[in-house]
Design an enzyme around this catalytic site. Structure first.
Site, short mmCIF file in Angstrom:
data_model
loop_
_atom_site.label_atom_id
_atom_site.label_comp_id
_atom_site.label_asym_id
_atom_site.label_seq_id
_atom_site.Cartn_x
_atom_site.Cartn_y
_atom_site.Cartn_z
N ILE A 13 0.82 -1.21 0.00
CA ILE A 13 0.00 0.00 0.00
C ILE A 13 0.85 1.27 0.00
O ILE A 13 0.46 2.30 -0.56
CB ILE A 13 -0.97 -0.01 1.21
CG1 ILE A 13 -2.09 1.02 1.05
CG2 ILE A 13 -0.24 0.19 2.52
CD1 ILE A 13 -3.19 0.61 0.13
N VAL A 14 2.05 1.22 0.58
CA VAL A 14 2.91 2.41 0.61
C VAL A 14 3.66 2.55 -0.71
O VAL A 14 3.68 3.62 -1.32
CB VAL A 14 3.89 2.35 1.80
CG1 VAL A 14 4.76 3.61 1.83
CG2 VAL A 14 3.15 2.20 3.10
N THR A 45 -0.11 -5.46 3.73
CA THR A 45 -1.20 -4.90 2.93
C THR A 45 -2.18 -5.98 2.50
O THR A 45 -3.39 -5.75 2.45
CB THR A 45 -0.62 -4.21 1.67
OG1 THR A 45 0.22 -3.13 2.08
CG2 THR A 45 -1.73 -3.68 0.78
N VAL A 173 15.05 -8.62 -3.66
CA VAL A 173 16.19 -7.70 -3.53
C VAL A 173 17.26 -8.37 -2.68
O VAL A 173 16.99 -8.84 -1.57
CB VAL A 173 15.74 -6.37 -2.90
CG1 VAL A 173 16.95 -5.50 -2.57
CG2 VAL A 173 14.78 -5.64 -3.84
N HIS A 224 -0.44 -9.83 15.29
CA HIS A 224 -1.65 -9.25 15.85
C HIS A 224 -2.82 -10.10 15.39
O HIS A 224 -2.91 -10.46 14.21
CB HIS A 224 -1.73 -7.79 15.36
CG HIS A 224 -3.09 -7.21 15.29
ND1 HIS A 224 -3.90 -7.08 16.38
CD2 HIS A 224 -3.79 -6.67 14.25
CE1 HIS A 224 -5.03 -6.49 16.02
NE2 HIS A 224 -4.99 -6.25 14.73
N TYR A 258 -11.31 -4.37 18.07
CA TYR A 258 -12.00 -3.62 17.03
C TYR A 258 -12.78 -4.60 16.14
O TYR A 258 -12.51 -5.80 16.12
CB TYR A 258 -11.04 -2.76 16.20
CG TYR A 258 -10.01 -3.50 15.40
CD1 TYR A 258 -10.31 -4.07 14.16
CD2 TYR A 258 -8.68 -3.61 15.85
CE1 TYR A 258 -9.36 -4.75 13.41
CE2 TYR A 258 -7.72 -4.29 15.10
CZ TYR A 258 -8.07 -4.85 13.89
OH TYR A 258 -7.12 -5.52 13.14
N TRP A 357 1.00 2.12 8.41
CA TRP A 357 -0.20 1.31 8.30
C TRP A 357 -1.08 1.85 7.17
O TRP A 357 -0.89 2.97 6.69
CB TRP A 357 -0.94 1.29 9.63
CG TRP A 357 -0.19 0.58 10.73
CD1 TRP A 357 1.10 0.13 10.68
CD2 TRP A 357 -0.67 0.26 12.03
NE1 TRP A 357 1.45 -0.45 11.87
CE2 TRP A 357 0.38 -0.39 12.73
CE3 TRP A 357 -1.88 0.45 12.69
CZ2 TRP A 357 0.25 -0.85 14.03
CZ3 TRP A 357 -2.03 -0.01 13.99
CH2 TRP A 357 -0.97 -0.67 14.66
N ASP A 548 14.85 25.87 15.68
CA ASP A 548 15.42 27.10 16.23
C ASP A 548 16.62 26.69 17.07
O ASP A 548 16.58 25.70 17.79
CB ASP A 548 14.40 27.91 17.04
CG ASP A 548 13.94 27.21 18.31
OD1 ASP A 548 13.96 25.96 18.35
OD2 ASP A 548 13.53 27.90 19.26
N TYR A 649 28.39 25.31 31.10
CA TYR A 649 28.76 24.04 30.48
C TYR A 649 30.13 23.60 30.94
O TYR A 649 31.06 24.42 31.01
CB TYR A 649 28.79 24.18 28.95
CG TYR A 649 27.47 24.54 28.33
CD1 TYR A 649 26.58 23.55 27.92
CD2 TYR A 649 27.11 25.88 28.16
CE1 TYR A 649 25.36 23.89 27.34
CE2 TYR A 649 25.88 26.22 27.58
CZ TYR A 649 25.02 25.22 27.18
OH TYR A 649 23.82 25.54 26.61
#
Length: 819
Positions: A13-14, A45, A173, A224, A258, A357, A548, A649
């Protein structure tokens, strides 16, 4: 000139989204490789349940998810949906969870996502399978829904191949080729693919791919559980095979569960089990099908049994159901739960986009495409940058323990100040022994133990003048806080206090090219006399504030830089010339720092040194090499609490001696050790910003109230051209200071701010202002919200009136700090 040759490793998916985002920007010379067959490659995915809940405590993560929703809604594959916007519902079965849902509704509002907390009856109307009597309410987000990840990938492959992008499946790969510190190609079992840029989107295989160039990828593959029931009578006839689902996706976070529909069955995901790390070399091998792939491990019924009992309580229709199938699917976890985006520090052109994800996939892909093509992402990525981790956090044991803990806590209600329980004491300053003796209460950041207050100062509460007595706090804001902070702030303002500033990142940039590097990367004048100290900004090429920093010139070609973290170290090393004329070193661990601040600070150091600390001899924003109590010290006259004083310091081996000398002499002047709680209150009263919280690359200096750090006469630095025509008068939004009207209600950050009854911005930093006797907050609001404007801050569903006030609240004339 044509686009560079890009090789993407991973067609999930990525990777597929990244190819698409590159193609949309005119980069078509792209090859996508995957070891598995296309389009179902066998990675996460291929079996992802696809639930997209957008709301997150992080503005960035919510923005990435919202773009994913937007993009997937625009896709269809052969006439079939890629995103089913059924809405998202999170239910509460405890008062604590219900309160947390109000907090999450605040996040959603802050980040522009429509959300509402609804009662149990409304929850049951939306999701009739719920036992209404078991729940107290829920958070409903209408724009959440289900992503069909394999279908998305199939469609993206089709449309990117149509413009010339090549996808190669079943291609493993085996190496990354590079020369002269740059990638040149990707070695596969079918030959070498030439490349100018390589992006690893390998998901949980990311660490192994990173190893090919010696890049440590702090990611742990964890299994999971996901189960699917048999047919549920109550669902029969509700959904078509095409639609799959019509009820909102559902989270029962009190039990780490879920749920989603699969036509007439329910899918149940569980985090309510022991962490199950997966070893890559032990994954199943063989033909990849929809029901068998390396990322799908055997279901362990005993781990699911307690979750199944809880599921039957929440959804009574499951009492007569059974688990028909299930698997333990592998996902990527990181030490802090964030994705990993960035370029190798050693091999230019090798990038990673891992631990992403489905929820954030398109958003991350767009961000990476923007980084590659434009040099910046429109969404701030400091919480996703792989270089955010310190060296100690890259240790495999650290990654394993913290990632597993992240799995355990994935649905827990976590306070923004809540520290890790383990591992602890990884990094301690030389003063740690003394701090422990004084009863320091330590919280943890980047492995450092940081005192937030000291129990030894509890006795000062009896001495506090009435106007300094802090009001009682609500239960949430009182967590990881103590009224002792008020006493520490009082003593800092009226006497003198010692703050441990050791954990702040310190860099040494040196060599004949050091000045040129700093001139090119900052908004301020760097070519000042030796001993000068400059507060300045590093911008990205669109004028956004990427950091900064405070730069002290210690010699002609040696500068000490007070930075914001490891991302800055990576940035300066990356921009340093390759000819060796600049050395960039992290000196944090070998040094330490005490912030000695308060109206009696000069009395303490003067008594311990032969050096002249008078105002005429040692002016504000100057640095000197001195001796204090016989210890060689680099003293900088700076103060982030708005009082007279110095940052002192020295090397780590001298630290304890310096502390003891200051402590002993300071007894005559009422010295105390003070912690971060008081520090944060004092710095906000003084209007000092905290990068990454108050401003990011999404903000320019003038919006952030930092226009003073941009030298008008200077040009040629990164971001200069983007600021042409920008000024305090042209900005449409500003970071402003708010004072809470009731003088008691403390907020913590990320809350939405309402202007004229409508959401108009959000809180960044907040604290009780002990000097001014009122809670204060900084918030992003429209520029029209001038001082005197009334607003409301939403805190756990309650509206708190506040007023925009002129800043800084304390000592705007700077008379105390320059005394």
């Amino acid at each position: 000139m044509g686009s560079p040759r890009v090789v993407i490793i991973g067609a999930g998916i990525v990777g597929a989204n990244l190819a698409d985002e590159l193609a949309a920007r005119g980069w078509h010379n792209v090859t996508v490789l995957d070891q598995g067959p296309l389009p179902l490659t066998g990675g996460s995915t291929s079996h992802a349940p696809g639930l997209v809940f957008q709301t997150n405590s992080s503005k960035t993560m919510t923005a990435l998810a919202s773009y994913t929703v937007e993009k997937f809604l625009s896709l269809e594959s052969d006439g079939q949906w890629c995103f089913n916007q059924v809405g998202g519902l999170e239910v509460a079965t405890t008062e604590q969870r219900l309160a947390d849902l109000y907090r999450k509704q605040g996040w959603a509002t802050s980040w522009g996502v429509d959300a509402a907390v609804i009662d149990a009856q409304e929850c049951a109307k939306l999701h009739p399978l719920l036992d209404r009597d078991r729940i107290l309410g829920g958070l409903y987000v209408p724009s959440d829904g289900l992503a069909k990840a394999p279908r998305v990938v199939t469609e993206l492959i089709r449309r990117t191949e149509a413009v010339g992008i090549e996808f190669r499946g079943s291609t493993k790969v085996i190496g990354i080729e590079h020369s002269g510190g740059r990638v040149t190609g990707v070695a596969t079992d079918n030959g070498v693919v030439p490349a100018d840029i390589v992006v690893s989107c390998g998901g949980f295989w990311g660490p192994a791919l990173g190893e090919l160039v010696g890049m440590r990828v702090p990611l742990l593959p964890l299994a999971h559980q996901y189960a699917k029931t048999d047919q549920i009578p109550e669902l029969v006839g509700r959904n078509t095979e095409v639609a799959e689902a019509g009820l909102p996706i559902l989270r029962h976070q009190d039990q780490d569960l879920y749920y989603r529909e699969h036509v007439d069955r329910l899918g149940i995901g569980s985090y309510a089990h022991r962490p199950m790390p997966a070893a890559l070399d032990e994954l199943p091998d063989g033909e990849i099908t929809a029901d068998a792939m390396p990322s799908m491990l055997a279901f362990t019924d005993e781990d699911f049994a307690p979750a199944w009992e809880q599921a039957k309580l929440l959804l009574p229709c499951l009492q007569t159901a059974k688990v028909e199938s299930g698997f333990n699917g592998i996902f990527s976890f990181t030490p802090d739960g964030g994705p990993l985006i960035g370029e190798s520090p050693d091999i230019a052109g090798f990038w990673i986009a891992e631990a992403v994800w489905v929820t954030h996939s398109a958003g991350v892909a767009r961000a990476v495409a923007q980084l590659l093509i434009d040099g910046r992402s429109e969404v701030a990525l400091q919480g996703c940058d792989v270089h955010r981790f310190e060296e100690v956090q890259l240790d495999p044991d650290y990654v394993s323990e913290t990632s597993q803990q992240n799995f355990v806590e994935v649905y827990d209600i976590l306070h923004p100040l809540q520290p890790k329980e383990s591992p602890r004491n990884l990094r301690v300053s030389p003063f740690h022994r003394r701090q422990t003796e004084l009863g320091a209460v330590f919280l943890e950041t980047a492995g450092w133990e940081r005192p937030h207050w000291f129990e030894a100062n509890a006795c000062l509460l009896d001495e506090l003048p009435p106007e300094w007595q802090p009001p009682a706090r609500d239960e949430w804001s009182a967590m990881f806080h103590s009224p002792i902070a008020a006493a520490e702030a009082w003593r800092t303002r009226t006497a003198v206090a010692m703050y441990d500033m050791t954990p702040l990142k310190r860099l040494e940039i040196s060599g004949p090219g050091a000045l040129d590097l700093l001139e090119r990367t900052t908004t301020g004048k760097m070519d000042k006399s030796v001993g000068s100290v400059t507060y300045t900004l590093a911008l990205d090429n669109a004028g956004g504030v990427r950091s900064d920093i405070t730069v002290a010139r210690l010699s002609e070609d040696t500068f000490q830089v007070g930075a914001n973290g490891n991302i800055d170290l990576d940035y300066f090393r990356r921009l340093a010339p390759a000819d060796g004329t600049v050395a960039v070193r992290d000196i944090t661990g070998g040094t330490c720092c005490i912030g000695l601040w308060g109206p009696r600070a000069r009395d303490v150091v003067s008594a311990l040194s032969r050096d002249d600390f008078s105002n005429d001899a040692f002016k504000y924003f100057r640095a000197k090499q001195v001796r204090i109590g016989g210890v060689p010290v680099t003293a900088m006259r700076l103060s982030y609490v708005g009082e007279l004083g110095w940052e002192l310091y020295t090397t780590a081996e001298n630290g304890l001696r310096l502390w003891d000398a200051l402590w002993a002499e300071g007894q005559r002047y009422g010295v105390i050790a003070a912690g971060r709680a008081a520090f944060n209150s004092l710095r906000l009263e003084k209007g000092y910003r905290s990068w990454g919280t108050d401003m990011t690359t999404e903000h320019n200096p003038f919006e952030a109230g930092l226009g003073f750090a941009v030298r008008a006469q200077k040009d040629g630095y990164i971001g200069h051209d983007a600021l042409a025509g920008v000024s305090d008068d042209t900005v449409t939004r500003r970071l402003v200071c708010l004072a809470v009207d009731d003088k008691t209600s403390t907020v913590l950050g990320s809350e939405p701010v309402y202007l004229d009854g409508s959401p108009a911005g959000y809180v960044t930093s907040a604290a009780f202002g002990h000097t001014v006797g009122a809670p204060i907050a900084y918030a992003w609001l429209p520029a029209s919200a001038a001082p005197g404007t009334g607003v409301e801050i939403e805190y756990f569903g309650r509206r708190i009136p506040a007023t925009v006030v002129a800043e800084p609240l304390v000592d705007p004339e700077m008379s105390k700090i320059r005394a």
